[in-house]
Design an enzyme around this catalytic site. Structure first.
Site, PDB file in Angstrom:
ATOM      1  N   LYS A  79       2.095   4.673   1.555  1.00 40.38           N
ATOM      2  CA  LYS A  79       2.147   5.217   2.912  1.00 40.38           C
ATOM      3  C   LYS A  79       1.765   6.692   2.811  1.00 40.38           C
ATOM      4  CE  LYS A  79       4.931   5.114   7.076  1.00 40.38           C
ATOM      5  NZ  LYS A  79       4.795   6.488   7.497  1.00 40.38           N
ATOM      6  N   ASP A 135       0.949  10.411   3.571  1.00 36.66           N
ATOM      7  CA  ASP A 135       1.612  11.312   4.508  1.00 36.66           C
ATOM      8  C   ASP A 135       0.594  12.312   5.045  1.00 36.66           C
ATOM      9  OD1 ASP A 135       3.617  12.334   5.954  1.00 36.66           O
ATOM     10  OD2 ASP A 135       4.590  13.419   4.323  1.00 36.66           O
ATOM     11  N   LYS A 157      10.587   3.505   3.616  1.00 34.29           N
ATOM     12  CA  LYS A 157      10.602   4.966   3.489  1.00 34.29           C
ATOM     13  C   LYS A 157      11.400   5.374   2.266  1.00 34.29           C
ATOM     14  CE  LYS A 157       9.749   7.304   7.300  1.00 34.29           C
ATOM     15  NZ  LYS A 157       8.778   8.317   7.545  1.00 34.29           N
ATOM     16  N   CYS A 197      32.001  13.371  27.970  1.00 30.80           N
ATOM     17  CA  CYS A 197      32.588  14.134  29.065  1.00 30.80           C
ATOM     18  C   CYS A 197      32.416  13.261  30.301  1.00 30.80           C
ATOM     19  CB  CYS A 197      31.845  15.458  29.244  1.00 30.80           C
ATOM     20  SG  CYS A 197      32.216  16.212  30.831  1.00 30.80           S
ATOM     21  N   CYS A 236      35.501  19.306  27.226  1.00 30.87           N
ATOM     22  CA  CYS A 236      34.057  19.555  27.278  1.00 30.87           C
ATOM     23  C   CYS A 236      33.766  21.048  27.114  1.00 30.87           C
ATOM     24  CB  CYS A 236      33.518  19.050  28.616  1.00 30.87           C
ATOM     25  SG  CYS A 236      31.792  19.466  28.854  1.00 30.87           S
ATOM     26  N   CYS A 259      29.467  18.363  35.668  1.00 30.05           N
ATOM     27  CA  CYS A 259      29.309  19.067  34.394  1.00 30.05           C
ATOM     28  C   CYS A 259      27.865  19.578  34.313  1.00 30.05           C
ATOM     29  CB  CYS A 259      29.600  18.104  33.238  1.00 30.05           C
ATOM     30  SG  CYS A 259      29.245  18.811  31.633  1.00 30.05           S
ATOM     31  N   CYS A 305      32.404  22.144  30.839  1.00 34.77           N
ATOM     32  CA  CYS A 305      33.188  22.133  32.086  1.00 34.77           C
ATOM     33  C   CYS A 305      34.680  21.976  31.830  1.00 34.77           C
ATOM     34  CB  CYS A 305      32.690  21.020  32.996  1.00 34.77           C
ATOM     35  SG  CYS A 305      33.015  19.382  32.337  1.00 34.77           S
ATOM     36  N   GLU A 364       0.845  -1.208   0.000  1.00 35.12           N
ATOM     37  CA  GLU A 364       0.000   0.000   0.000  1.00 35.12           C
ATOM     38  C   GLU A 364       0.867   1.240   0.000  1.00 35.12           C
ATOM     39  OE1 GLU A 364      -2.232  -0.252   3.615  1.00 35.12           O
ATOM     40  OE2 GLU A 364      -3.033  -2.200   3.068  1.00 35.12           O
ATOM     41  N   TYR A 389      -7.217   2.194   5.417  1.00 35.11           N
ATOM     42  CA  TYR A 389      -6.290   1.112   5.088  1.00 35.11           C
ATOM     43  C   TYR A 389      -6.189  -0.014   6.105  1.00 35.11           C
ATOM     44  CZ  TYR A 389      -3.393   4.404   7.767  1.00 35.11           C
ATOM     45  OH  TYR A 389      -2.915   5.272   8.706  1.00 35.11           O
TER      46      TYR A 389
HETATM   47  S1  IVH Z   1      -0.911   0.560   8.771  1.00 36.51           S
HETATM   48  C1  IVH Z   1      -0.356  -1.548  12.770  1.00 36.51           C
HETATM   49  N1  IVH Z   1      -1.064   1.533   6.347  1.00 36.51           N
HETATM   50  O1  IVH Z   1       1.973   5.392   8.884  1.00 36.51           O
HETATM   51  C2  IVH Z   1      -0.633  -0.927  11.440  1.00 36.51           C
HETATM   52  N2  IVH Z   1      -0.284   2.978   8.090  1.00 36.51           N
HETATM   53  O2  IVH Z   1       4.227   4.301  10.872  1.00 36.51           O
HETATM   54  C3  IVH Z   1      -0.294   0.506  11.408  1.00 36.51           C
HETATM   55  N3  IVH Z   1       0.235   5.249   7.336  1.00 36.51           N
HETATM   56  O3  IVH Z   1       0.592   5.612  12.077  1.00 36.51           O
HETATM   57  C4  IVH Z   1      -0.763   1.330  10.319  1.00 36.51           C
HETATM   58  N4  IVH Z   1      -0.288   4.972   5.227  1.00 36.51           N
HETATM   59  O4  IVH Z   1      -0.507   6.970  10.235  1.00 36.51           O
HETATM   60  C5  IVH Z   1      -0.732   1.781   7.628  1.00 36.51           C
HETATM   61  N5  IVH Z   1      -1.253   2.254   4.158  1.00 36.51           N
HETATM   62  C6  IVH Z   1      -0.962   2.505   5.424  1.00 36.51           C
HETATM   63  C7  IVH Z   1      -0.496   3.779   5.858  1.00 36.51           C
HETATM   64  C8  IVH Z   1      -0.161   3.966   7.208  1.00 36.51           C
HETATM   65  C9  IVH Z   1       0.140   5.826   6.139  1.00 36.51           C
HETATM   66  C10 IVH Z   1       0.729   5.909   8.560  1.00 36.51           C
HETATM   67  C11 IVH Z   1      -0.144   5.715   9.785  1.00 36.51           C
HETATM   68  C12 IVH Z   1       0.724   5.055  10.803  1.00 36.51           C
HETATM   69  C13 IVH Z   1       2.109   5.256  10.278  1.00 36.51           C
HETATM   70  C14 IVH Z   1       2.942   4.009  10.568  1.00 36.51           C
END
Ligand code: IVH
Length: 663
Positions: A112, A114, A308, A420, A402, A426, A405, A110, A221
């Site tokens: 991710k 933002d 990421k 240190c 340091c 310190c 100190c 999926e 999701y």
């Molecule tokens: S699954 C336990 N699916 O990313 C399952 N998260 O670091 C957790 N996020 O807090 C979430 N797209 O806010 C999931 N397709 C996706 C996502 C997603 C964005 C965010 C979500 C979560 C963070 C995870």
């Protein structure tokens, strides 16, 4: 058609048009016609308040003022995901999963998104509640604000379960974000910095009309609940789609990690063409039974991971390097930069990590350097533009004493950091310890901030944590900017902090590797500081989720006379070194036993069985080892698990035998 029927007809029509426009992206009527029907409905609802409905499409446009947001416990914690950055990390994840499950399985890939995460509860097909993530355990009730999201149905259609939770991300598309900023600029107001912060800020606004104007969108999701339609994450999302919820069409099932890597590579470039921002890819095991079997570490699910994308980079000039002293004495070099815009914020400072990093990159004052920012993490310097280097520039010489100190710094074999060693005297280290101790997630002392701590340390009024509890009003009144009232507040804040629960006090002590979650685990397990202090390395290791590093650090911490004296003194001031009474166990029948739950069961879910194990004094462990007492085995237990249990002579116990054992 009478009035009631007309109202009901208009609501259905408008819900359908909203769905076509905002979820399916295929408008079926013109804006003009839509607005006409909407005004008719608004008029009828006003004239006939007896047909009032909180979930009517007219509610979407807002118009409610919210005083404050209630904080509510999440039914299931809202966890985040651990991150990966390359194909090798993804292969490692795949290997970890395969070690724990030995049946064929699929991954779901999926985007991710933002934005700001949200957890929605639907009961009988109606949106009942929307909670923000908050601290993961409890979030803010932002239901009224969420109702204004155009793509989010307030009522579902189809064969939805009676009650379920669905999680997703609230975001603002790139083009809507531009629109919002154009409006800001027109009004000569400061533009928003980035879509993500704007989306999460919008959720906490008090006027729902303004939230409506923020043009929020929401992708779902993750479905949770007792009676989900299927045992597959992907099919559950398809179901959600059929009920009217917005699920991205980009989600795909992959049969192995190579398919996952292809998907990641594709979106690494294709992401720029998406109408909204994403910061990576999320990979999940598809089958929900397998997800349950894989379970969670203290922080993350073992069945999902995020990938990421590489962060945005900019270059700027390095004006100078300064050195910070942390609470452990560790020295961190910090780059002071010519201010530069990066990923929506102005960056002036960035981490240089340690001496090795400076040497490796040959970073010199005056250089043009590359700066990168990933998510919330502090920006870091990742490279130097050598062709722009001043010919007269000199290599950076790391400090040898340091900055606070003046003590000669030390660097242990194999340690990347300089330290240190003057932990007793310190000032920066002392201030750092106090800063951690009073922090929001630690003792959260009202009326006490970092500036006051600095003053108190400089005036020699405090040097050990326990000194805080000896402070008297007369001593602090003469301090700069300290009035009668603030002095009283400070003293009462310190007094109040004595009630802070054991787990937070344990975190506040600042023991290396003992973060919030670990402190909670330890407090629950040991219930008193004395039990924890007398625990050996091996005993600590036997605690669920405590590994070598943490155990070693705890043993080391409590072996030091100075720390034992500190705890003795804090006890003398009546701080809380005792965990609140744990929920009473039903029995001790499984006391000292380590149990692996595997397979599918007839009478109870795997989670219920795990809770039963704990309530009868046992411990859940995720994989079979010599230390496992028995395996609670259901149908479809993996053959390799079975083999391993046989090989080690670990008994397999059925659900019925288990129930007999504990009753
Ligand atoms: S699954 C336990 N699916 O990313 C399952 N998260 O670091 C957790 N996020 O807090 C979430 N797209 O806010 C999931 N397709 C996706 C996502 C997603 C964005 C965010 C979500 C979560 C963070 C995870």
């Amino acid at each position: 058609m009478n009035t009631e029927e007309r109202i009901s007809f208009l609501r259905k029509e408008l819900e359908g048009y909203n769905h076509s426009y905002y979820v399916l992206d295929t408008p079926v009527i013109s804006d003009f016609e839509f607005d006409k029907l909407m005004s008719e409905l608004i008029g009828l609802e006003e004239e006939n308040p007896e047909y009032q409905d909180d979930l009517s499409p007219t509610k979407k446009v807002g118009g409610m003022v919210i005083d404050s947001f209630n904080t509510i416990n999440h039914k299931f914690p809202m966890l985040s995901l651990s991150n990966t950055y390359n194909a090798e990390d993804l292969n490692d994840f795949d290997n970890r999963v395969k070690k724990l499950i030995d049946v064929p399985f699929q991954y779901v890939c999926e985007l991710k998104f933002d934005g700001a995460s949200i957890s929605l509860t639907y009961v009988n097909g109606k949106l009942k509640q929307a909670l923000t993530r908050g601290d993961g355990t409890k979030g803010d009730d932002v239901t009224e604000n969420v109702k204004t999201i155009r793509s989010l149905p307030l009522k579902l259609k189809g064969d939805f379960p009676e009650e379920f939770e669905i999680r997703g991300e609230i975001l603002i598309s790139k083009s809507d974000f531009e629109k919002l900023n154009d409006q800001k600029i027109e009004k000569e107001e400061k533009p928003f910095s980035n879509p993500r912060n704007t989306a999460s800020g919008s959720l906490k606004m008090h006027d729902t009309k303004e939230v409506y104007n923020r043009l929020l969108d929401c992708f779902l999701y993750h479905m949770l609940g007792e009676n989900l339609p299927t045992k597959e994450h992907f099919s559950n999302l398809e179901k959600a789609k059929s009920w009217g919820l917005k699920v991205s069409d980009t989600t795909e099932v992959k049969s192995d990690i190579y398919g996952v890597i292809d998907y990641v590579n594709y979106w690494d470039t294709a992401r720029y063409d998406l109408p909204f921002e994403i910061d990576g890819i999320v990979i999940k095991v598809n089958n929900t039974d397998l997800q349950e079997e894989l379970g969670f570490t203290s922080k993350f699910p073992r069945w999902a991971i995020s990938y990421k994308f590489k962060s945005e980079q900019v270059f700027t000039k390095l004006n100078s390097i300064s050195y910070q002293v942390g609470r452990t004495g560790a020295i961190t070099p910090v780059a002071n930069l010519e201010p530069v815009q990066l990923a929506g914020t102005i960056v002036k400072r960035a981490s240089l990590h340690n001496a090795d990093q400076i040497e490796k990159l040959d970073i010199r004052v005056g250089d043009v350097v590359y700066v990168e920012k990933g998510g919330e993490i502090i920006p870091k310097v990742v490279g130097v533009e050598l062709k722009d280097r001043d010919l007269l520039s000199q290599p950076t010489e790391f400090i040898s004493t340091c900055p606070d100190c003046n003590t000669e710094l030390v660097r242990k074999e194999g340690d990347a950091k300089h330290y240190c060693p003057n932990s007793e005297n310190c000032n920066q280290q002392i201030i750092g310890k106090f800063e951690h101790f009073i922090g929001r997630k630690a003792m959260d002392i009202d009326g006490l901030g970092v500036e006051t701590i600095e003053l108190l340390v400089k005036e020699n009024l405090i040097s050990e944590i326990s000194d805080l509890y000896l402070l008297r009003k007369e001593q602090i009144l003469p301090l700069e900017r300290m009035a009668e009232k603030s002095a009283e507040n400070l003293i009462s804040g310190i007094e109040e902090s004595k009630k802070i629960p054991f787990e937070r006090l344990l975190f506040a002590l600042g023991i290396r590797f003992v973060g919030e979650t670990v402190a909670k685990k330890l407090a629950n397990h040991y219930t008193t500081i004395d039990n924890l202090m007398s625990s050996t390395f091996e005993e600590l290791l036997a605690v669920d989720e405590i590994g070598d590093k943490i155990a070693e650090s705890l043993v080391h911490y409590f072996s030091k006379e100075k720390n034992r004296v500190l705890i003795h003194n804090l006890k003398g001031h009546n701080l809380c070194f005792l965990a609140e009474k744990k929920q009473e166990n039903l029995s001790d029948k499984l006391s000292g036993m380590a149990v692996v739950v595997s397979g599918v069961f007839t009478h109870h879910s795997r989670n219920e069985l795990k809770q039963m194990i704990e309530k009868h004094g046992g411990k859940n462990v995720s994989s079979i080892s010599k230390k496992t007492t028995f395996v609670l085995s259901g149908d479809n237990m993996g053959p390799s698990k079975k083999e391993k249990a046989e090989e080690l002579g670990i008994p397999l116990i059925s659900e019925e035998e288990f129930i007999n054992k504990i009753s």
